[in-house]
Design an enzyme around this catalytic site. Structure first.
Site, PDB file in Angstrom:
ATOM      1  N   ALA A  52       0.824  -1.211   0.000  1.00 55.12           N
ATOM      2  CA  ALA A  52       0.000   0.000   0.000  1.00 55.12           C
ATOM      3  C   ALA A  52       0.852   1.253   0.000  1.00 55.12           C
ATOM      4  CB  ALA A  52      -0.912  -0.002   1.228  1.00 55.12           C
ATOM      5  N   LYS A  53       2.111   1.144   0.394  1.00 49.09           N
ATOM      6  CA  LYS A  53       2.974   2.314   0.510  1.00 49.09           C
ATOM      7  C   LYS A  53       3.341   2.918  -0.844  1.00 49.09           C
ATOM      8  CE  LYS A  53       3.193   2.244   5.012  1.00 49.09           C
ATOM      9  NZ  LYS A  53       2.569   3.314   5.834  1.00 49.09           N
TER      10      LYS A  53
END
Length: 344
Positions: free
Chosen positions: A46-47
């Protein structure tokens, strides 16, 4: 002649990750469960979303200019995503990493061209050896550098408000009743929750915290209790400080999970759903198990859980029998990985 259909770079593949229904691991639970699987991002977490969003916002605002150096603190995933974006945009990347990060993650950061400083995990946040303070020092000593500072950067929230939240709303046709997500920096859960609650304030947002972290206690009391702090193994979950990138008002409640249960649940996801995911994904699923046992969901619930990253970053930890043995995570009721047989 037909045009060749190709993406300009891997950055074009960030976001629009799939929503996958969970069936086997949730078979005895009331409600319907769906996983937002962030491992489908090109950087496998998700980063990627915050790395691209924060860097492009800094470029728009003139904070980042060609030839600059990007500096960040990371448990590994944000660092990988920033290194990936930096390569394609021509920036140098320096990362201060917690020693709790798996060797797999650290090796990946070096492979992506980042300069890596590994800092002791179990020291106070204001200790000069902590990865927070090391990053600050390097930033001061490096001309033309920009410190992303994901824990205190509100763009961390904005990235998910503009991407993850709208994606989940559209993928569920607005039918989502509960959002379950882990909280580290807090950007993922806060930005997603903020958007979803604007669409439907009745959606329940349930955060997952770790034993040894101060987040749940702070949410309940708005006081930082240092007596809550002690070492734990899960990466990218919980904190020994209060990140301003967490919007506590958007979160309804927190549930704490243990290192051991989260590790086994990560393995269970692989064996039941065919999803090879990270330690924090195991923690998120373990949180759902506990919430379900406590009656948080009913037959009408439509629960979306965010699984943050891929299992390949934990081969030396959660998916390594020797590591699990050393942590004392195996007993008579837990099963080791399948035996490998060598034919001579």
């Amino acid at each position: 002649m037909k045009k060749i259909q190709a993406q300009k770079s891997v950055l074009n593949l960030i976001g629009n990750t799939p929503l996958i229904e969970l069936n086997r691991i949730t078979s005895k639970m009331a409600g319907s469960f769906y996983a937002k699987v962030e491992a489908f991002n090109p950087g496998h977490s998700a980063k990627d979303r915050i790395a691209l969003y924060i860097i492009e916002e800094a470029e728009k605002n003139g904070v980042l200019t060609p030839g600059d150096t990007i500096i960040e603190t990371t448990s590994g995933n944000t660092g990988f995503s920033i290194a990936m974006v930096s390569i394609l945009k021509g920036y140098k990347c320096i990362l201060a990493v917690s020693s709790k990060s798996s060797p797999d993650k650290i090796d990946m950061l070096k492979t992506m061209g980042a300069e890596v400083y590994v800092c002791p995990a179990h020291v106070p946040a204001d200790d000069e050896r902590s990865y927070y303070e090391v990053a600050k020092r390097i930033h001061k000593e490096t001309p033309g550098s920009v410190y992303i500072n994901q824990y205190f950067n509100t763009s961390n929230i904005d990235a998910h408000y503009h991407s993850t939240g709208p994606e989940i709303w559209e993928q569920t046709n607005g039918q989502i009743t509960h959002l379950v997500a882990c909280s580290g920096t807090g950007g993922t859960i806060s930005g997603t929750a903020r958007f979803l609650k604007e669409q439907n304030p009745n959606i329940k947002v349930l955060g997952i915290d770790a034993y040894g972290s101060v987040i749940q206690k702070y949410h309940e009391t708005r006081e930082l209790d240092k007596d809550e702090i002690y070492p734990y193994r899960i990466e990218g979950l919980g904190k020994n400080l209060i990140p301003s990138a967490t919007d506590f008002d958007c979160i309804d409640a927190f549930t704490k999970v243990t290192d051991e249960a989260s590790a086994h649940t990560a393995r269970e996801l692989a064996k039941t759903e065919g999803l090879f995911l990270g330690y924090t994904s195991g923690a998120a699923m373990q949180g759902i198990k506990q919430l379900s046992a406590d009656g948080a969901f009913d037959e009408n619930s439509k629960v979306v859980v965010i699984f943050p990253d891929h299992g390949s970053r934990y081969m030396s930890k959660v998916y390594n029998d020797e590591w699990m043995e050393k942590q004392g995570f195996f007993d008579a009721e837990t099963e080791k990985s399948q035996t490998i047989q060598y034919i001579k």
